[in-house]
Design a protein around this motif. Structure first.
Motif, short mmCIF file in Angstrom:
data_model
loop_
_atom_site.label_atom_id
_atom_site.label_comp_id
_atom_site.label_asym_id
_atom_site.label_seq_id
_atom_site.Cartn_x
_atom_site.Cartn_y
_atom_site.Cartn_z
N ASP A 81 39.76 44.48 33.97
CA ASP A 81 40.96 44.10 33.92
C ASP A 81 41.59 44.75 32.90
N GLY A 111 46.85 44.57 37.81
CA GLY A 111 46.43 45.40 38.71
C GLY A 111 46.80 45.68 39.89
N GLN A 133 43.68 54.62 43.86
CA GLN A 133 42.78 53.52 43.54
C GLN A 133 41.61 54.32 42.94
N LYS A 139 43.80 47.07 41.71
CA LYS A 139 43.44 46.29 42.62
C LYS A 139 44.00 46.79 44.03
N SER A 140 45.35 46.89 44.16
CA SER A 140 45.95 47.27 45.26
C SER A 140 47.31 48.31 44.82
#
Length: 158
Positions: A81, A111, A133, A139-140
């Protein structure tokens, strides 16, 4: 009252600084945000961006910045996070170091990293999600606003 005034002033400064936050860009010619329309850079601009991004001094600065942020994250528990500003900066640095002559803007929210701008080749466009990444906490990746736009010669008046 004497303690309240400095607290009030610092609160205003923090809110003001947060409101002025801008997206992280790989070059000064990159779009100001991920919603802005993008155009192919002039050949001279692309060459300047590439020289800056590939210089040893700049590569060292980028790598040092990424390492420092990762170390700070590890000290705080190494959680995935991450603060949006940290993700923006790290992804921008990673893209700048690995995609010379690109003009990219990076924004992050919880994220989810959004990248916009131009790259000179399809190969560089294809590398954006993979490179982003590699940063812990991403995250994406949304790179649908990145266009392949080889540098264009600047017309001369003869």
């Amino acid at each position: 009252m004497k303690k309240f005034i400095p607290l009030l002033i610092s609160g205003v400064l923090v809110v003001g600084a947060a409101g002025c936050e801008t997206a992280s860009r790989t070059s000064t010619n990159a779009p100001s945000n991920t919603e802005e329309n993008v155009n192919a850079p002039a050949t001279e601009t692309a060459q300047e961006n590439q020289q800056d991004a590939t210089s040893e001094v700049r590569k060292d600065q980028i790598e040092s910045d990424i390492r420092a942020r990762e170390q700070r994250n590890n000290i705080t528990g190494g959680d995935a996070d991450r603060a949006d500003a940290d993700l923006e900066s790290e992804v921008r640095g990673k893209l700048e170091a690995n995609l010379p002559a690109s003009q990219l803007t990076v924004e992050s929210e919880e994220g989810v990293v959004t990248v916009a701008g131009t790259v000179p080749t399809q190969e560089q466009l294809n590398r954006i999600p993979t490179l982003a990444q590699e940063i812990k906490g991403v995250k994406s990746v949304d790179a649908k606003n990145v266009k392949v736009a080889p540098a264009t010669p600047v017309p001369t008046n003869n």
